[in-house]
Motif scaffolding. Structure first.
Motif, PDB file in Angstrom:
ATOM      1  N   ASP A  89      61.806  52.393  30.502  1.00 16.07           N
ATOM      2  CA  ASP A  89      61.603  51.268  29.597  1.00 16.07           C
ATOM      3  C   ASP A  89      60.410  50.472  30.105  1.00 16.07           C
ATOM      4  N   SER A 138      69.363  55.537  24.584  1.00  9.99           N
ATOM      5  CA  SER A 138      68.028  55.145  25.029  1.00  9.99           C
ATOM      6  C   SER A 138      67.073  56.312  24.822  1.00  9.99           C
ATOM      7  N   TYR A 159      64.092  49.530  34.507  1.00  9.54           N
ATOM      8  CA  TYR A 159      62.935  50.247  34.009  1.00  9.54           C
ATOM      9  C   TYR A 159      63.125  51.761  34.005  1.00  9.54           C
TER      10      TYR A 159
END
Length: 590
Positions: A304, A283, A310
């Motif tokens: 995110d 990520s 999130y």
């Protein structure tokens, strides 16, 4: 575990959202060829010509041919070439539509990349630079600072944060032997745009506003469906932070994985590539990871803006082994540019600047100030394997873009956080008429009562905007007396730096001089041990706007007197964050 806050703040210091400006001030033209707000009629005429011929792939932006006919890559097939022409025609219409509306100051390239914010070309290594004074003996290695320098002139809106990452390196090899170079970080985005000869990736802040922003996203992903661009290898610009960890120099922006950059023996730089820690990192990672000076571990967050979770927390051991992700529950995706560590905890700011992509449908920016949300800090063990024991402590109306340090005070059961509280909170991203204020603050979070207290460190009569800086990193996560911060006045320029005594509020200033501005002051300790906390030097670039020359300054952190200045061979734009890598560490680069 959340608790209400006892934080008491006067109404005048509360952060407020930016109000839409009712006017656009006159500005000198950008020194780029690009001027987006000139004659729309000329563009309409050109649009008719392009649409009629179908063979001219250049665009006229505000009366200028912005890009010439660029041959398509040899590997494109006939279908891809036809699709490219169609998408180019759609883009042409979008540009003409955008040019009918004035850009906000936060997305106007005439403002965002004018003067010494404008881009520069790469600079190969220049040796034997002229030095005035004497470089201290402890400065032996390379100072590297990140910044934004767009490779291509913007076609539409552009924010300073949207530019391609460029690293500026000043190398010290003993005595007054100094060299300089600057290089782009070769991101996947930059390499694809270089092959195409123009910008095609959407600019997250400058372009993704309202319906036209949605159209730009659709255009980009449409090109992706036909293999004209590839977003699978990342879309980030790597222009914000730098850290040297596990024998690697990493350039970062929070919208992608880090990029590894190698410093050569000559003082030049070369990009190794996107770095995923041997496939452990799947990520994005924010641009401000924290390296604990005692354990050698590195701590990081990833957020995110679309999908839950999130927010995630993770850490790396000193040899680069990643821990499992810890998912942090948030109701909405939140702008989380920075965080802090203490000896035992990570301190996570969940503040009122959030992402609401549906605002684009309503014609606005996806980054907004949420007045209904209560700002809070999360306190989580560094060794947590889940978020069950996180302690949330409310601290209303608090927004810190950066946190300078944090530490534990067990005698009062408090975690102390040092940061600059900014208002209006969204002024960096959304246009407003209100004057920005950035107040150096101490925030106390009581782990037992769940209460918070906040106070300004410098008395109101001496208030100045302080943003970008650091403490002695040998004491990161432990109690510090001093912090070194940029004097961000006149905003957003930096007219000098301050040395602030956190215990007394005393402030000492070093001012660069008339029409001379710099950036983040970097504190380099004198030696590797912990002597006196302020025994070291402040490093940084300074630009003279009168004669258009840049230099590198070394200031004694105790006396605030200049030790040495180095004349640089080319202009260095104002930028973001930096680091210093000692020569002994560079010998063991991966």
């Amino acid at each position: 575990m959340a608790a209400s806050s006892s934080c008491s703040i006067s109404q005048s210091t509360l952060p407020q959202p930016c109000r839409k400006s009712s006017r656009f001030r006159e500005l000198p033209p950008c020194n780029l060829r690009f001027s987006v707000l000139n004659s729309v009629e000329k563009q309409k005429k050109k649009s008719q010509i392009v649409g009629a011929s179908g063979s001219d792939h250049s665009f006229l932006v505000a009366g200028n041919h912005f890009r010439s006919v660029t041959p398509p890559p040899d590997h494109w097939n006939l279908l891809q070439r036809a699709a490219a022409r169609a998408f180019d025609a759609v883009e042409n219409m979008l540009l003409l539509r955008e040019a009918e509306h004035p850009l906000p100051k936060t997305a106007d390239p005439r403002i965002q990349i004018s003067g010494n914010y404008s881009p520069v070309p790469e600079q190969p290594v220049k040796h034997n630079l002229h030095v005035t004074g004497t470089v201290p003996a402890c400065i032996n290695g390379v100072y590297v600072r990140n910044g934004a320098s767009p490779l291509y002139e913007p076609l539409g809106g552009h924010h300073l944060f949207d530019g391609d990452g460029m690293l500026h390196a000043v190398s010290f090899s003993g005595g007054n032997s100094v060299s300089y170079s600057c290089r782009f970080t070769e991101t996947q985005r930059l390499m694809q745009e270089r092959e195409l000869g123009r910008p095609v990736f959407p600019k997250a802040i400058g372009e993704l506003h309202g319906h036209l922003g949605i159209a730009r996203l659709m255009l980009f992903y449409g090109r992706g469906l036909f293999g004209l661009v590839d977003h699978r290898q990342g879309t980030g610009v790597a222009n914000a932070g730098v850290v040297y960890f596990n024998r690697r120099l990493l350039a970062m922006s929070e919208d992608d994985l880090p990029y590894q950059v190698r410093i050569t023996s000559s003082g030049d730089m070369e990009t190794v590539g996107r770095y995923d820690f041997q496939k452990q990192l799947q990520s994005t990672m924010i641009a401000h990871p924290k390296v604990d000076p005692v354990s050698g571990e590195m701590f990081a967050l990833s957020y995110d803006v679309v999908h839950k979770p999130y927010l995630k927390y993770f850490k790396f051991s000193g040899d680069g082994e990643k821990s499992p992700d810890v998912e942090i529950p948030l109701n909405v995706p939140t702008m989380m540019h920075d965080f802090a560590i203490t000896e035992n905890f990570v301190v996570i700011p969940d503040h009122q600047l959030v992402f609401k992509l549906q605002e684009m449908i309503n014609g606005g920016s996806p980054v907004i100030y949420d007045r209904d949300k209560v700002s809070r800090f999360g306190i989580l063990s560094k060794n947590a394997i889940n978020s069950d024991d996180i302690i949330w402590i409310d601290c209303p109306n608090t927004f810190c873009f950066h946190l300078w340090n944090a530490w534990e005070e067990p005698e009062t059961n408090e975690v102390v956080v040092i940061g600059s509280c900014m208002t209006p909170a969204d002024s960096i991203f959304n246009e407003c008429d209100e004057k920005l204020s950035s107040v150096l603050s101490e925030i106390r979070l009581n782990l037992i009562t769940g209460k918070s207290k906040r106070r300004r460190i410098i008395v109101a009569d001496e208030q100045i905007n302080l943003e970008a800086g650091m403490v002695n990193r040998n004491l990161l996560g432990r109690k510090t007396r001093y912090v070194y911060l940029a004097i961000a006045e006149p905003w957003p320029k930096v007219s000098g730096f301050s040395k602030v005594d956190l215990s007394t509020g005393k402030i000492e200033k070093y001012i660069y001089g008339h029409r001379r501005f710099g950036g983040e002051p970097f504190f380099l300790p004198n030696g590797t041990g912990i002597g006196e906390e302020d025994d070291g030097y402040i490093l940084g670039f300074v630009h003279d706007e009168m004669n258009q020359r840049s230099e590198f300054q070394i200031i004694n952190a105790k006396s605030l007197e200049m030790e040495a200045s180095i004349k640089l061979p080319s202009r260095v734009p104002y930028g973001f964050h930096g680091t210093f890598i000692p020569s002994k560490m560079l010998e063991n680069q991966a």
